[in-house]
Design a protein around this motif. Structure first.
Motif, PDB file in Angstrom:
ATOM      1  N   LEU A 329      27.155 -13.221   2.279  1.00 29.94           N
ATOM      2  CA  LEU A 329      26.047 -14.167   2.402  1.00 29.94           C
ATOM      3  C   LEU A 329      24.700 -13.584   2.012  1.00 29.94           C
ATOM      4  CD1 LEU A 329      27.003 -15.884   5.796  1.00 29.94           C
ATOM      5  CD2 LEU A 329      27.436 -16.696   3.474  1.00 29.94           C
ATOM      6  N   VAL A 330      24.632 -12.291   1.785  1.00 30.40           N
ATOM      7  CA  VAL A 330      23.340 -11.681   1.455  1.00 30.40           C
ATOM      8  C   VAL A 330      23.370 -10.992   0.095  1.00 30.40           C
ATOM      9  CG1 VAL A 330      21.585 -10.019   2.164  1.00 30.40           C
ATOM     10  CG2 VAL A 330      22.756 -11.386   3.889  1.00 30.40           C
ATOM     11  N   LEU A 331      24.199  -9.981  -0.061  1.00 30.17           N
ATOM     12  CA  LEU A 331      24.176  -9.164  -1.268  1.00 30.17           C
ATOM     13  C   LEU A 331      24.353  -9.963  -2.564  1.00 30.17           C
ATOM     14  CD1 LEU A 331      26.147  -5.960  -0.130  1.00 30.17           C
ATOM     15  CD2 LEU A 331      23.672  -6.366  -0.178  1.00 30.17           C
ATOM     16  N   PRO A 332      25.272 -10.970  -2.604  1.00 26.14           N
ATOM     17  CA  PRO A 332      25.425 -11.708  -3.869  1.00 26.14           C
ATOM     18  C   PRO A 332      24.203 -12.528  -4.263  1.00 26.14           C
ATOM     19  CG  PRO A 332      27.364 -11.985  -2.473  1.00 26.14           C
ATOM     20  CD  PRO A 332      26.296 -11.374  -1.622  1.00 26.14           C
ATOM     21  N   PHE A 333      23.262 -12.748  -3.316  1.00 25.94           N
ATOM     22  CA  PHE A 333      22.118 -13.617  -3.590  1.00 25.94           C
ATOM     23  C   PHE A 333      20.807 -12.840  -3.722  1.00 25.94           C
ATOM     24  CE2 PHE A 333      25.330 -16.225  -1.528  1.00 25.94           C
ATOM     25  CZ  PHE A 333      25.395 -17.302  -2.386  1.00 25.94           C
ATOM     26  N   LEU A 334      20.898 -11.532  -3.813  1.00 29.70           N
ATOM     27  CA  LEU A 334      19.692 -10.739  -4.008  1.00 29.70           C
ATOM     28  C   LEU A 334      19.266 -10.784  -5.476  1.00 29.70           C
ATOM     29  CD1 LEU A 334      20.499  -7.607  -1.805  1.00 29.70           C
ATOM     30  CD2 LEU A 334      18.804  -9.382  -1.321  1.00 29.70           C
ATOM     31  N   PRO A 335      17.991 -10.945  -5.773  1.00 34.35           N
ATOM     32  CA  PRO A 335      17.509 -11.048  -7.150  1.00 34.35           C
ATOM     33  C   PRO A 335      17.350  -9.679  -7.817  1.00 34.35           C
ATOM     34  CG  PRO A 335      15.677 -11.305  -5.653  1.00 34.35           C
ATOM     35  CD  PRO A 335      16.901 -11.170  -4.785  1.00 34.35           C
ATOM     36  N   THR A 336      18.456  -9.028  -8.085  1.00 34.16           N
ATOM     37  CA  THR A 336      18.424  -7.683  -8.673  1.00 34.16           C
ATOM     38  C   THR A 336      18.404  -7.778 -10.194  1.00 34.16           C
ATOM     39  OG1 THR A 336      20.833  -7.662  -8.448  1.00 34.16           O
ATOM     40  CG2 THR A 336      19.568  -6.563  -6.725  1.00 34.16           C
ATOM     41  N   PHE A 337      17.225  -8.104 -10.754  1.00 34.48           N
ATOM     42  CA  PHE A 337      17.092  -8.253 -12.197  1.00 34.48           C
ATOM     43  C   PHE A 337      16.919  -6.915 -12.905  1.00 34.48           C
ATOM     44  CE2 PHE A 337      15.969 -12.550 -10.859  1.00 34.48           C
ATOM     45  CZ  PHE A 337      16.598 -13.318 -11.818  1.00 34.48           C
ATOM     46  N   THR A 338      16.279  -5.948 -12.245  1.00 33.45           N
ATOM     47  CA  THR A 338      15.940  -4.689 -12.902  1.00 33.45           C
ATOM     48  C   THR A 338      16.542  -3.524 -12.133  1.00 33.45           C
ATOM     49  OG1 THR A 338      13.913  -4.317 -11.630  1.00 33.45           O
ATOM     50  CG2 THR A 338      13.742  -5.721 -13.591  1.00 33.45           C
TER      51      THR A 338
END
Length: 638
Positions: A329-338
């Motif tokens: 519920l958390v890690l897949p929705f983190l905005p890790t673009f860079t």
């Protein structure tokens, strides 16, 4: 007909004499003609082999049919066309033979071909029947499409590729118009996507449809109407597919497509795309990391509320462990673009430092209800779904991850945070020509460095053979072995190949088989409507999921499952599902021996739970034939 999975009996070889008789019966029933008057026996043998190849197998099956789920039985005939895996080619029911799409793809003109718009065809592939207003590209329709005849159905977008096999309920050939007509025109028997299509001996799932086929789409007269005009004139509506319990039809309804400017490759979100290059590559402050984790959690809950709103728990089985909350519920929705964001967005870099304090903070805000268990573990007992922060959350764009298929991180990045229940998966085999085949592919104007499906290599080799005029004038199935074929396909190290080179001719199918044998194998996993161009294929043969039964502590049996990430199944979600299904304790840990940098997780269930695990994996889109079971408890008392 085949809306539910048939129960197949073990396969047994089909005797050569029975195969010939059956093939000749098919030729007679479908009124196939021999065109070569000079060598009728040669063409007859070739036609028999095309309809029912050598070394075919047969087996009985049972299934249910109709609204009353009546038990019916029949016989399947399994065979392999050159370059292809073994597939179900024919089905006998009520003393009548029905071809599958695999047979139609290799035998153009076998049955009359009807057409319908793509939206209607999609409904047919879900088990609906074709209503009369859904017929396209006519009248006139094929003269052989009469009541009781077996027909094929293709879409207007790919008019030369049959996708559905059915039986005419009316004399379609006599229709003067379809607009305003009512009633069922074709009763569906089999379609691309059903259980017959999905069966394979090698566990690769259903075969990939061709993009186009020669010999199916008539090129004369009214049959070659402008497709756009055809669709506009047709005016498809709900009358094209009848929604009745008896007929099994379903309404067409609204055809949903991708919204303009939206990212079709991002999972779960319905928001405008953003450019990764516009995201500033900098380390985040603790406050920004805290905010990102909280928003990711709200995003995950919002997605469950949106997708699983009809479920009492919105797709979640309470209580939720802290590891499940963070992983799903958390890690897949983190905005890790860079890279900097990826480095910053870690739980240990939040002000909470760990999952327990993070959940406690959310509990304090009234979003969730938690409880401490013995041993210091914390679980989530409930979620306030009515909270505006969840219900009114505005989704943001997530980065497009590397779409790999490996069992580690590259594979898990494609795993939906909402779990994988109901997902449709296809596993395909690809072939990359080796360097020595480059002259052959270049001569056919094909890229020797690309990856190809087996069905895509056949037309390339055919194009080369025809461009070099290698087809025998006396037998079109024979090919002359020129120096290029002798040097690239046939090796002088083999006695069989030396014999072929000395003879100077070889069957065309044998050439294609040898080309495939001289290619490097690759594989890819496709989800839903993905194509091979949407994913990054992996070298080698596709790995299977491993189920291991072993005895622990003397007499206790445990079931271990590993490799599920390869098939886009979240190990934590699978463990939670098995815990509920098996009423047993489950755990998730790193598989012993897997790389710490690219870990493979192992789900362990108490007790001998092989069948329960297989059923759970099937619910998540995994084909049973992609699973290997090793029982180390055999011979031991349980």
């Amino acid at each position: 007909m085949f809306k539910k999975k048939p129960n197949f009996k073990p396969l047994s070889p089909l005797r050569s004499s029975d195969r010939r008789k059956l093939a000749e019966q098919i030729i007679s029933d479908f009124r196939l003609k021999i065109s070569n008057e000079t060598e009728p026996q040669t063409e007859l043998a070739a036609l028999r082999n095309s309809l029912l190849p050598d070394s075919s197998l047969t087996a009985r099956f049972t299934t249910t049919a109709g609204p009353d789920l009546k038990i019916v039985s029949g016989t399947i005939y399994v065979g392999a066309h050159p370059g292809d895996e073994q597939r179900i080619l024919w089905v006998r029911m009520e003393e009548r033979m029905f071809p599958t799409v695999y047979t139609l793809w290799h035998n153009p003109g076998l049955v009359p071909l009807l057409h319908t718009p793509e939206p209607v065809l999609q409904k047919l592939r879900n088990g609906a029947d074709l209503m009369t207003p859904g017929l396209a590209r006519g009248p006139p329709f094929p003269t052989a499409a009469i009541r009781g005849s077996v027909v094929a159905i293709a879409s207007l977008e790919t008019p030369s590729v049959p996708m559905v096999v059915g039986v005419c309920e009316i004399n379609v050939s006599e229709l003067k118009a379809v607009a305003g007509e009512k009633g069922r025109a074709v009763r569906g028997m089999h379609w691309e996507g059903d259980e017959l299509w999905a069966w394979s001996s090698g566990g690769k799932g259903g075969g990939v449809r061709p993009t186009a086929l020669e010999g199916w789409d008539t090129k004369n007269g009214v049959w070659m109407r402008d497709l756009e005009t055809e669709i506009k004139q047709l005016g498809v509506d709900d009358a094209d597919i009848e929604e009745t319990e008896d007929d099994g039809g379903v309404p067409l309804g609204e055809v949903k497509g991708n919204k303009p400017g939206y990212n079709e490759f991002s999972e779960g979100e319905d928001v405008p795309p953003s450019k990764d290059s516009q995201v500033e590559n900098k380390e985040l402050s603790t406050k920004e990391v805290d905010e990102a984790f909280k928003r990711a959690f709200l995003f995950g809950l919002h997605q469950h509320l949106t997708v699983n709103g009809a479920d009492p728990g919105n797709g979640l089985d309470f209580p939720l462990t802290s590891s499940f909350v963070i992983a799903s519920l958390v890690l897949p929705f983190l905005p890790t673009f860079t890279p900097a964001q990826t480095s910053s967005l870690q739980l240990k870099k939040t002000s909470w430092k760990n999952a327990k304090k993070f959940l406690k903070a959310l509990d304090k805000e009234g979003l969730i209800k938690t409880k401490d268990r013995s041993g210091g573990e914390i679980v989530v007992l409930d979620i306030d779904w009515n909270e505006s922060a969840i219900a009114d959350f505005v989704p943001y764009q997530l980065p497009t991850k590397d779409r790999g298929n490996s069992g580690g991180r590259a594979g898990t990045e494609r795993i939906s945070a909402l779990g994988s229940a109901g997902q449709e998966l296809r596993r395909i085999g690809l072939f990359k020509p080796k360097e020595k085949l480059a002259p052959l592919f270049k001569a056919a104007e094909a890229d020797p460095k690309s990856l190809y499906l087996a069905s895509e290599i056949r037309p390339i080799i055919t194009a080369y053979i025809e461009s070099e005029s290698l087809v025998s004038t006396t037998n079109k199935r024979l090919v002359a072995v020129n120096p290029v074929l002798a040097n690239t396909v046939f090796s002088s190290d083999s006695s069989t190949d030396r014999e072929v080179i000395a003879k100077g001719t070889v069957p065309r199918d044998r050439v294609i088989d040898r080309v495939l044998e001289n290619c490097s194998p690759f594989w890819a996993l496709l989800r839903s409507n993905e194509t091979k161009d949407d994913v990054k294929p992996k070298a080698g043969r596709a790995p299977n999921i491993q189920i291991l039964l072993e005895t622990r502590s003397g007499n206790k049996t445990v079931t271990k499952v590993s490799g599920v990430e390869t098939y886009l199944v979240n190990p934590s979600s699978l463990a939670a599902e098995l815990q509920k299904t098996c009423a047993s304790s489950t755990s998730v840990g790193q598989l012993v021996g897997s790389s710490p940098k690219n870990p493979v997780m192992e789900v362990m269930v108490q007790g001998p739970q092989t069948q329960a695990v297989i059923k759970a994996l099937e619910k998540n889109g995994v084909n049973r034939q992609w699973i290997d079971v090793v029982d180390k408890t055999k011979g031991k008392k349980r």
